[in-house]
Design a protein around this motif. Structure first.
Motif, PDB file in Angstrom:
ATOM      1  N   ILE A  90       0.615  -1.328   0.144  1.00 58.43           N
ATOM      2  CA  ILE A  90      -0.122   0.396   0.041  1.00 58.43           C
ATOM      3  C   ILE A  90       1.111   0.897  -0.019  1.00 58.43           C
ATOM      4  N   LEU A  91       2.121   1.472   0.545  1.00 62.39           N
ATOM      5  CA  LEU A  91       2.844   2.228   1.069  1.00 62.39           C
ATOM      6  C   LEU A  91       3.069   2.328  -0.548  1.00 62.39           C
ATOM      7  N   LYS A  92       4.188   1.540  -1.320  1.00 64.31           N
ATOM      8  CA  LYS A  92       4.841   1.781  -2.272  1.00 64.31           C
ATOM      9  C   LYS A  92       4.061   1.872  -3.450  1.00 64.31           C
ATOM     10  N   ASN A  93       2.683   2.088  -3.220  1.00 63.56           N
ATOM     11  CA  ASN A  93       1.356   2.262  -4.069  1.00 63.56           C
ATOM     12  C   ASN A  93       2.005   3.851  -3.801  1.00 63.56           C
ATOM     13  N   ILE A  94       1.380   4.544  -2.724  1.00 61.70           N
ATOM     14  CA  ILE A  94       1.189   5.450  -2.400  1.00 61.70           C
ATOM     15  C   ILE A  94       2.751   6.742  -3.015  1.00 61.70           C
ATOM     16  N   TRP A  95       3.865   5.654  -2.317  1.00 58.46           N
ATOM     17  CA  TRP A  95       4.617   6.480  -3.288  1.00 58.46           C
ATOM     18  C   TRP A  95       5.112   6.647  -4.841  1.00 58.46           C
ATOM     19  N   LYS A  96       4.395   5.463  -5.630  1.00 60.65           N
ATOM     20  CA  LYS A  96       4.405   5.748  -7.132  1.00 60.65           C
ATOM     21  C   LYS A  96       3.549   6.332  -7.232  1.00 60.65           C
ATOM     22  N   GLU A  97       2.802   6.745  -6.761  1.00 63.39           N
ATOM     23  CA  GLU A  97       1.412   7.445  -7.112  1.00 63.39           C
ATOM     24  C   GLU A  97       2.638   9.122  -7.356  1.00 63.39           C
ATOM     25  N   ARG A  98       2.697   9.258  -5.665  1.00 62.96           N
ATOM     26  CA  ARG A  98       3.272  10.069  -5.843  1.00 62.96           C
ATOM     27  C   ARG A  98       4.649  11.091  -7.023  1.00 62.96           C
TER      28      ARG A  98
ATOM     29  N   VAL B  68       5.606  13.702  -9.246  1.00 60.55           N
ATOM     30  CA  VAL B  68       7.417  14.594  -9.360  1.00 60.55           C
ATOM     31  C   VAL B  68       7.624  15.315 -10.467  1.00 60.55           C
ATOM     32  N   ILE B  69       7.063  13.600 -11.080  1.00 60.74           N
ATOM     33  CA  ILE B  69       7.884  13.749 -12.406  1.00 60.74           C
ATOM     34  C   ILE B  69       7.357  14.644 -13.532  1.00 60.74           C
ATOM     35  N   GLU B  70       6.134  14.430 -13.145  1.00 63.65           N
ATOM     36  CA  GLU B  70       5.014  15.623 -13.683  1.00 63.65           C
ATOM     37  C   GLU B  70       5.216  17.488 -13.805  1.00 63.65           C
ATOM     38  N   TRP B  71       5.542  17.602 -12.625  1.00 58.85           N
ATOM     39  CA  TRP B  71       6.231  18.665 -11.688  1.00 58.85           C
ATOM     40  C   TRP B  71       7.114  18.875 -12.679  1.00 58.85           C
ATOM     41  N   GLU B  72       7.934  18.285 -12.159  1.00 56.00           N
ATOM     42  CA  GLU B  72       9.385  18.100 -12.973  1.00 56.00           C
ATOM     43  C   GLU B  72       9.511  18.612 -14.234  1.00 56.00           C
TER      44      GLU B  72
ATOM     45  N   ASN C  96       8.894  22.408 -14.907  1.00 54.33           N
ATOM     46  CA  ASN C  96       9.354  23.165 -14.105  1.00 54.33           C
ATOM     47  C   ASN C  96      10.462  23.128 -14.947  1.00 54.33           C
ATOM     48  N   GLY C  97      11.123  22.431 -16.401  1.00 55.13           N
ATOM     49  CA  GLY C  97      11.673  22.582 -16.265  1.00 55.13           C
ATOM     50  C   GLY C  97      13.288  21.230 -15.869  1.00 55.13           C
ATOM     51  N   ILE C  98      12.712  20.483 -15.148  1.00 59.40           N
ATOM     52  CA  ILE C  98      13.541  19.991 -14.379  1.00 59.40           C
ATOM     53  C   ILE C  98      13.972  18.883 -14.758  1.00 59.40           C
ATOM     54  N   THR C  99      15.033  18.614 -15.211  1.00 58.69           N
ATOM     55  CA  THR C  99      15.442  16.901 -15.826  1.00 58.69           C
ATOM     56  C   THR C  99      16.749  16.728 -15.835  1.00 58.69           C
ATOM     57  N   ILE C 100      16.643  15.893 -15.976  1.00 53.74           N
ATOM     58  CA  ILE C 100      17.706  14.709 -15.769  1.00 53.74           C
ATOM     59  C   ILE C 100      19.247  15.639 -15.638  1.00 53.74           C
ATOM     60  N   ARG C 101      19.821  16.593 -16.757  1.00 56.97           N
ATOM     61  CA  ARG C 101      20.806  16.821 -17.026  1.00 56.97           C
ATOM     62  C   ARG C 101      20.412  18.469 -16.212  1.00 56.97           C
TER      63      ARG C 101
END
Length: 178
Positions: free
Chosen positions: A148-156, A160-164, A167-172
């Motif tokens: 259950i906690l892993k599913n919450i973490w995965k959704e979060r 966060v990836i979508e938000w990044e 906001n132009g936050i990339t791996i580079r």
């Protein structure tokens, strides 16, 4: 293990290491609190009334099911009354949140981190009349609860990836030196 050691890459940790990319440590899902290891699982991201209460209910349901699976003749009332005496499984709402989050006493937040209180083991042993069975029930319960906690973490993480990206936050950008 990272949750247990409080090493999840929360926004707080990201802000600490890269304040140029993460302006503050505020949770991007609720914009109301600092996102630390516990907030990830207690955030009212979708306007949930009380995510902690929901997690406790889910934990108790899993625990009850594991007891009945391992000892089917156990009376529901015995299980319910027994679990109600385990103080860390009793949470009375948001008024308790801050007082129990940093309490010197064992609270449900420690269960989220993966700690198993002796009182829980003792209570399940008392209900089942078998310590080995109690340990097996608790281990199975924690395994299911971690899912259950892993599913919450995965959704979060997905949010966060979508938000990044927005906001132009990339791996580079993350790899660049300050």
């Amino acid at each position: 293990m990272k949750l247990f050691c409080e090493e999840l890459p929360s926004i707080t940790k990201r802000h600490l290491h890269r304040p140029d990319l993460y302006e503050n440590a505020e949770c991007i899902l609720c914009d109301k609190a600092e996102e630390d290891n516990l907030h990830i699982f207690t955030c009212k991201r979708e306007g949930d009334e009380d995510p902690i209460k929901d997690l406790i209910i889910k934990f108790k349901i899993i625990l009850r099911e594991k007891i009945l699976k391992n000892k089917p003749q156990t009376k529901e009332l015995l299980i319910q009354n027994g679990l109600n005496t385990v103080t860390c499984l009793n949470y009375y709402g948001e008024a308790d949140y801050e007082s129990t989050k940093h309490s010197p006493y064992f609270a449900f937040f420690e269960i989220i981190k993966g700690y198993i209180p002796d009182i829980l083991t003792n209570k399940i042993t008392e209900i089942c009349k078998d310590k080995r069975m109690a340990v097996r029930i608790i281990m199975e319960t924690f395994d299911d609860f971690q899912t259950i906690l892993k599913n919450i973490w995965k959704e979060r993480c997905e949010k966060v990836i979508e938000w990044e990206k927005e906001n132009g936050i990339t791996i580079r950008a993350k790899k660049k030196k300050i």
